[in-house]
Design a protein around this motif. Structure first.
Motif, PDB file in Angstrom:
ATOM      1  N   ALA A  84      15.562   1.710 -43.150  1.00 53.08           N
ATOM      2  CA  ALA A  84      15.970   1.235 -44.472  1.00 53.08           C
ATOM      3  C   ALA A  84      14.949   1.746 -45.477  1.00 53.08           C
ATOM      4  CB  ALA A  84      16.023  -0.292 -44.503  1.00 53.08           C
ATOM      5  N   VAL A  85      15.340   1.753 -46.730  1.00 53.41           N
ATOM      6  CA  VAL A  85      14.422   2.173 -47.786  1.00 53.41           C
ATOM      7  C   VAL A  85      13.364   1.092 -47.985  1.00 53.41           C
ATOM      8  CG1 VAL A  85      14.212   2.859 -50.200  1.00 53.41           C
ATOM      9  CG2 VAL A  85      16.235   3.506 -48.891  1.00 53.41           C
ATOM     10  N   GLY A  86      12.110   1.504 -48.109  1.00 51.24           N
ATOM     11  CA  GLY A  86      11.024   0.559 -48.298  1.00 51.24           C
ATOM     12  C   GLY A  86      10.996  -0.025 -49.703  1.00 51.24           C
ATOM     13  N   PRO A  87      10.203  -1.066 -49.911  1.00 53.31           N
ATOM     14  CA  PRO A  87      10.237  -1.799 -51.182  1.00 53.31           C
ATOM     15  C   PRO A  87       9.794  -0.992 -52.387  1.00 53.31           C
ATOM     16  CG  PRO A  87       8.403  -2.531 -49.814  1.00 53.31           C
ATOM     17  CD  PRO A  87       9.258  -1.663 -48.957  1.00 53.31           C
ATOM     18  N   TRP A  88       8.859  -0.051 -52.192  1.00 56.08           N
ATOM     19  CA  TRP A  88       8.347   0.680 -53.356  1.00 56.08           C
ATOM     20  C   TRP A  88       9.278   1.806 -53.787  1.00 56.08           C
ATOM     21  CZ3 TRP A  88       5.384  -1.913 -56.183  1.00 56.08           C
ATOM     22  CH2 TRP A  88       4.535  -2.867 -55.627  1.00 56.08           C
ATOM     23  N   THR A  89       9.842   2.514 -52.847  1.00 60.19           N
ATOM     24  CA  THR A  89      10.836   3.533 -53.215  1.00 60.19           C
ATOM     25  C   THR A  89      12.075   2.871 -53.787  1.00 60.19           C
ATOM     26  OG1 THR A  89      10.005   5.073 -51.545  1.00 60.19           O
ATOM     27  CG2 THR A  89      12.272   5.409 -52.323  1.00 60.19           C
ATOM     28  N   LEU A  90      12.471   1.729 -53.219  1.00 57.50           N
ATOM     29  CA  LEU A  90      13.640   1.016 -53.736  1.00 57.50           C
ATOM     30  C   LEU A  90      13.384   0.540 -55.170  1.00 57.50           C
ATOM     31  CD1 LEU A  90      16.363   0.408 -52.371  1.00 57.50           C
ATOM     32  CD2 LEU A  90      15.535  -1.908 -51.929  1.00 57.50           C
ATOM     33  N   ALA A  91      12.200  -0.002 -55.426  1.00 58.32           N
ATOM     34  CA  ALA A  91      11.885  -0.493 -56.771  1.00 58.32           C
ATOM     35  C   ALA A  91      11.835   0.634 -57.792  1.00 58.32           C
ATOM     36  CB  ALA A  91      10.551  -1.230 -56.747  1.00 58.32           C
ATOM     37  N   SER A  92      11.470   1.834 -57.357  1.00 59.55           N
ATOM     38  CA  SER A  92      11.400   2.955 -58.297  1.00 59.55           C
ATOM     39  C   SER A  92      12.738   3.657 -58.461  1.00 59.55           C
ATOM     40  CB  SER A  92      10.345   3.963 -57.830  1.00 59.55           C
ATOM     41  OG  SER A  92      10.688   4.512 -56.574  1.00 59.55           O
ATOM     42  N   THR A  93      13.727   3.290 -57.644  1.00 62.13           N
ATOM     43  CA  THR A  93      15.035   3.944 -57.657  1.00 62.13           C
ATOM     44  C   THR A  93      16.113   3.110 -58.329  1.00 62.13           C
ATOM     45  OG1 THR A  93      14.477   5.038 -55.563  1.00 62.13           O
ATOM     46  CG2 THR A  93      16.799   4.982 -56.173  1.00 62.13           C
ATOM     47  N   VAL A  94      16.069   1.785 -58.134  1.00 66.35           N
ATOM     48  CA  VAL A  94      17.151   0.915 -58.604  1.00 66.35           C
ATOM     49  C   VAL A  94      16.823   0.356 -59.982  1.00 66.35           C
ATOM     50  CG1 VAL A  94      18.583  -1.073 -58.040  1.00 66.35           C
ATOM     51  CG2 VAL A  94      17.616   0.327 -56.214  1.00 66.35           C
ATOM     52  N   GLU A  95      17.824   0.374 -60.847  1.00 69.92           N
ATOM     53  CA  GLU A  95      17.633  -0.067 -62.232  1.00 69.92           C
ATOM     54  C   GLU A  95      17.908  -1.559 -62.391  1.00 69.92           C
ATOM     55  OE1 GLU A  95      20.479   2.216 -64.320  1.00 69.92           O
ATOM     56  OE2 GLU A  95      19.430   4.124 -64.072  1.00 69.92           O
ATOM     57  N   MET A  96      17.193  -2.154 -63.324  1.00 69.33           N
ATOM     58  CA  MET A  96      17.530  -3.501 -63.764  1.00 69.33           C
ATOM     59  C   MET A  96      18.668  -3.405 -64.782  1.00 69.33           C
ATOM     60  SD  MET A  96      13.756  -5.267 -64.049  1.00 69.33           S
ATOM     61  CE  MET A  96      13.200  -4.122 -65.334  1.00 69.33           C
ATOM     62  N   ARG A  97      19.128  -4.541 -65.264  1.00 72.47           N
ATOM     63  CA  ARG A  97      20.293  -4.540 -66.145  1.00 72.47           C
ATOM     64  C   ARG A  97      20.086  -3.724 -67.414  1.00 72.47           C
ATOM     65  NH1 ARG A  97      19.854  -9.229 -63.534  1.00 72.47           N
ATOM     66  NH2 ARG A  97      21.689 -10.143 -62.523  1.00 72.47           N
ATOM     67  N   GLY A  98      18.847  -3.649 -67.892  1.00 77.74           N
ATOM     68  CA  GLY A  98      18.576  -2.894 -69.108  1.00 77.74           C
ATOM     69  C   GLY A  98      18.456  -1.397 -68.892  1.00 77.74           C
ATOM     70  N   GLY A  99      18.472  -0.965 -67.646  1.00 73.39           N
ATOM     71  CA  GLY A  99      18.433   0.466 -67.364  1.00 73.39           C
ATOM     72  C   GLY A  99      17.089   0.980 -66.889  1.00 73.39           C
ATOM     73  N   GLU A 100      16.043   0.147 -66.966  1.00 72.58           N
ATOM     74  CA  GLU A 100      14.728   0.579 -66.496  1.00 72.58           C
ATOM     75  C   GLU A 100      14.583   0.241 -65.019  1.00 72.58           C
ATOM     76  OE1 GLU A 100      12.436   2.948 -67.039  1.00 72.58           O
ATOM     77  OE2 GLU A 100      12.402   2.182 -69.094  1.00 72.58           O
ATOM     78  N   ALA A 101      13.771   0.994 -64.317  1.00 79.72           N
ATOM     79  CA  ALA A 101      13.577   0.763 -62.881  1.00 79.72           C
ATOM     80  C   ALA A 101      12.932  -0.591 -62.633  1.00 79.72           C
ATOM     81  CB  ALA A 101      12.721   1.875 -62.281  1.00 79.72           C
ATOM     82  N   ALA A 102      13.288  -1.202 -61.512  1.00 82.72           N
ATOM     83  CA  ALA A 102      12.689  -2.487 -61.140  1.00 82.72           C
ATOM     84  C   ALA A 102      11.177  -2.374 -61.009  1.00 82.72           C
ATOM     85  CB  ALA A 102      13.297  -2.988 -59.833  1.00 82.72           C
ATOM     86  N   LEU A 103      10.683  -1.171 -60.781  1.00 81.39           N
ATOM     87  CA  LEU A 103       9.250  -0.939 -60.668  1.00 81.39           C
ATOM     88  C   LEU A 103       8.503  -1.401 -61.911  1.00 81.39           C
ATOM     89  CD1 LEU A 103       7.008   0.448 -58.903  1.00 81.39           C
ATOM     90  CD2 LEU A 103       7.451   2.518 -60.233  1.00 81.39           C
ATOM     91  N   SER A 104       9.175  -1.397 -63.056  1.00 80.55           N
ATOM     92  CA  SER A 104       8.524  -1.711 -64.328  1.00 80.55           C
ATOM     93  C   SER A 104       8.247  -3.193 -64.525  1.00 80.55           C
ATOM     94  CB  SER A 104       9.390  -1.210 -65.492  1.00 80.55           C
ATOM     95  OG  SER A 104      10.631  -1.911 -65.524  1.00 80.55           O
ATOM     96  N   ASP A 105       8.795  -4.050 -63.669  1.00 86.73           N
ATOM     97  CA  ASP A 105       8.683  -5.498 -63.843  1.00 86.73           C
ATOM     98  C   ASP A 105       8.113  -6.118 -62.574  1.00 86.73           C
ATOM     99  OD1 ASP A 105       9.806  -8.354 -63.559  1.00 86.73           O
ATOM    100  OD2 ASP A 105      10.210  -7.925 -65.667  1.00 86.73           O
ATOM    101  N   SER A 106       6.945  -6.727 -62.682  1.00 86.23           N
ATOM    102  CA  SER A 106       6.289  -7.272 -61.483  1.00 86.23           C
ATOM    103  C   SER A 106       7.115  -8.379 -60.847  1.00 86.23           C
ATOM    104  CB  SER A 106       4.889  -7.785 -61.826  1.00 86.23           C
ATOM    105  OG  SER A 106       4.957  -8.800 -62.827  1.00 86.23           O
ATOM    106  N   GLY A 107       7.789  -9.200 -61.647  1.00 86.07           N
ATOM    107  CA  GLY A 107       8.629 -10.251 -61.090  1.00 86.07           C
ATOM    108  C   GLY A 107       9.820  -9.685 -60.343  1.00 86.07           C
TER     109      GLY A 107
END
Length: 324
Positions: A94-117
């Protein structure tokens, strides 16, 4: 793996790799069968859908989530069919947490990586989803000793602050290495099975992954430089298994079985050289190294994929029979 036929892929994998088969991924089937979509479908109480810009989190499960679940069930059914009475290690990924966070967008369009929560929520959901996935595979293949591979091709970029923002005009700040390590460690502890971390990018953080509890580190051997040698040696001495990607993931040298596939023993000459350079006992090669493709085989032809798996097996045997 290439193609769209789950049964054919499972048959190929279990036939070629009797000692350590794996659950194939078939991204050619489309969204939900790709590595990111499959992993997103495993999340607990988090859902994502495909947008023109890529995968984005949503409020509820939709068509893309249902498709991901359906593809995974099909692949698991096929694997179960071809692993009757199997005893031994079995790899899932499976994709690991850091690659997943840098790949998947939040509702506003920015990567989940940008938000610690958002990163924490994603890592927690992934850990629980993977724990349940391991349980499912263990029920389906009772004799299996499940090994989980976390695909983290984006980890080096996360640590170096090289993940681009949605606009492309800036990059996200580098994640603190201690935070990256603790996130991975918590996931490793949560799933309860040995974890291998795969990254096919330069700058593999061997020390970080070893301290996070990875039982093995999978990498493209051609990208290792002399500057990595000390970290590799420390990992080996600590008991970390190296999954050395020495067989090309696609056929760049002619037809399958052609010149690039003609000398399996030569594939691991670099591994032997590394061992000599580190002053490690050649006899430990067979215990410390697994021979793998450099990265996934989805871009290869079916014939080449079969030949590549066979070459890995043959090359690995030479490390045991002729370590020097």
């Amino acid at each position: 793996m290439p193609g769209e036929d789950a049964r054919e892929a499972a048959k190929t994998v279990t036939g070629s790799l009797e000692g350590w088969p794996f659950l194939p991924e078939l991204p050619a089937r489309g969204p939900g069968a790709d590595m990111t979509g499959r992993t997103l479908g495993m999340l607990v109480e988090l859902y994502a859908r495909v947008e023109p810009s890529g995968w984005r989190f949503g409020d509820r499960p939709g068509r893309d989530t249902r498709r991901s679940h359906a593809w995974l069930r099909e692949d698991l059914d096929a694997l179960e069919e071809f692993t009757q009475d199997f005893q031994g290690p079995l790899k899932i990924q499976a994709v690991g947490p850091w690659t997943l966070a840098s790949t998947v967008e939040m509702r506003g369009g920015e990567a989940a990586l940008s938000d610690s929560g958002a990163r924490r929520d994603l890592a927690g959901s992934l850990a629980e989803g993977l724990r349940l996935h391991v349980e499912d595979v263990s029920r389906r293949v009772p004799g299996a000793r499940v090994v989980l591979q976390l695909d983290e091709p984006g980890l080096a970029a996360v640590l170096l602050g090289r993940v681009p923002s949605a606009s492309g005009y800036r990059t996200h700040p580098a994640v603190d290495r201690a935070v990256a390590e603790s996130t991975l460690r918590e996931l490793v502890e949560a799933v309860g099975v040995p974890v291998v971390v795969h990254t096919c990018a330069p700058g593999v953080p061997f020390g970080l992954l070893r301290r996070a509890g990875a039982a093995g580190i999978s990498f493209d051997f051609s990208l290792i430089t002399q500057g990595d040698w000390d970290a590799v040696g420390e990992a080996v001495e600590a008991g970390t298994v190296l999954l050395a990607g020495v067989v090309p993931g696609t056929d760049t040298g002619g037809a399958a079985g052609g010149p690039r596939m003609s000398d399996p023993a030569g594939s691991v000459n670099g591994v032997r050289s590394l061992w000599r350079g580190l002053g490690l006992a050649p006899q430990t090669l067979g215990e410390s190294v697994v021979v793998t493709p450099a990265c996934g085989l989805a871009g290869a032809s079916p014939a080449y994929a079969r030949a590549a798996l066979a070459r890995c097996v043959t090359a690995a045997r030479t490390l045991v029979d002729d370590p020097e």
